[in-house]
Enzyme design. Structure first.
Site, PDB file in Angstrom:
ATOM      1  CD  GLU A  92      -3.365  -1.228  -3.429  1.00 27.86           C
ATOM      2  OE1 GLU A  92      -3.230  -1.993  -4.423  1.00 27.86           O
ATOM      3  OE2 GLU A  92      -4.120  -1.446  -2.496  1.00 27.86           O
ATOM      4  CB  CYS A 126      -4.593  -5.504  -4.272  1.00 27.71           C
ATOM      5  SG  CYS A 126      -3.894  -5.001  -2.686  1.00 27.71           S
TER       6      CYS A 126
END
Length: 335
Positions: A92, A126
């Site tokens: 990720e 993120c």
């Protein structure tokens, strides 16, 4: 973030070694301390160390899977190291998430939600919004609302927290400087460093900034700053918009602010991202996969699909002539 990995791994029957960032070890160490009182010995371990530790772990033949959250550059190194033993990987990684504001959405509401999604934790999330595309017909009105909101953010508060470490602080300051050097218009801020009343440096704080309609190929649009600075760009047609939003090597998430359900679906389904949020950003649902496209990652977390990434599939077939020896209730074809 650690628990998003620990929980499905344990549910799938795996033991876990949690390796925190060397910059932020204490929360993970506390999780390990608590876990040691709940789970069997060794089921959850925490191992903290410097930059040498990560490569040792990823290359170790006794470890079967790596689940990593971090930068794209480091994710590539993790994948390369894991290739020696063909470890399974979840990555990720970084993103350059866009928010899209159409002309049929309440402008003040969109400005408020986009500001939260852009500046929470000073943009150090993120899936935070990193670039905002606003329809040309409402651009000026949006900017009035957006600028007024961002001007209320003060150093030390949730929308103006410090940059997490000096390396990232220097990256953010370099992006501010690039905008200034290219004479882009700052609607808010200019990269000033807040100071204490005695004139001393206030640490890794940077004033929030909004850059008005910079060029599409500019650094502030093409890169993920991971800091409190966001560009707001104009667009006119949906087809042009989709092409611009997709013109990036990353594909983590995006947000669409649009009241027309058919149009919102058409835009969302055209975006090359793992997640698209319609009329709300920064939303994760435990039952829905959080994954990525392109260089933003491989695999995903959450939901049944995320749980599956912590398993290996196996097919066991009992042939018909083996029925007499198969365990009771286990006759037939199984996967």
């Amino acid at each position: 973030m650690a628990i998003l990995k620990i929980a499905p791994a344990l549910m799938a029957g795996c033991s876990v070694i949690l390796k925190p960032s060397p910059f932020t070890p204490y929360c993970a160490l506390k999780i390990g301390e608590i876990a040691s009182t709940v789970f069997p010995t060794g089921a959850v371990q925490v191992l903290s160390g410097d930059d040498k530790l990560g490569p040792w772990i990823t290359k170790h033949p006794g470890i079967s899977k790596i689940s990593f959250t971090g930068s794209t550059a480091t994710g590539k190194k993790v994948m390369e190291a894991a290739s020696d033993t063909l470890k399974r990987v979840n990555l990720e990684l970084g993103g350059n998430d866009a928010a899209i504001v159409t002309e049929n959405f309440d402008v003040a509401e969109a400005a408020n939600m986009a500001a939260t999604a852009s500046f929470a934790h000073s943009g150090q999330i993120c899936m935070a919004t990193k670039r905002i595309y606003v329809h040309d017909s409402i651009y000026d009105e949006f900017m009035r609302h957006f600028v007024a909101i961002v001007k209320t953010y003060k150093p030390g508060e949730g929308f103006c927290s410090p940059i997490q470490n000096k390396m990232q602080y220097d990256i953010v300051r370099a992006i501010y400087k690039d905008c200034a050097d290219n004479n882009y218009e700052f609607a808010v801020g200019n990269g000033d460093v807040p100071e204490y009343e005695d004139g001393s440096d206030a640490g890794y704080f940077v004033s929030p900034a909004v850059v008005a309609n910079p060029p599409e190929r500019s650094r502030i649009v093409q890169e993920e700053p991971f800091g409190p600075i966001v560009p707001v760009l104009r667009w006119k047609s949906d087809s042009e918009l989709i092409q611009r939003v997709n013109d990036t090597p990353t594909g983590l998430g995006a947000t669409v602010y649009c009241r027309d359900q058919t149009r919102a679906w058409a835009i969302a389904s055209s975006l090359e991202t793992g997640s698209v949020w319609v009329n709300a950003g920064l939303k994760l649902h435990p039952e829905a996969l959080f994954g990525a496209h392109k260089q933003s990652g491989i695999g995903g977390e959450l939901g049944p699909l995320g749980l599956g990434y912590y398993t290996n599939s196996r097919t066991v077939t009992y042939w018909k002539d083996a029925e007499t020896t198969a365990p009771k209730g286990d006759r037939g074809l199984f996967a």
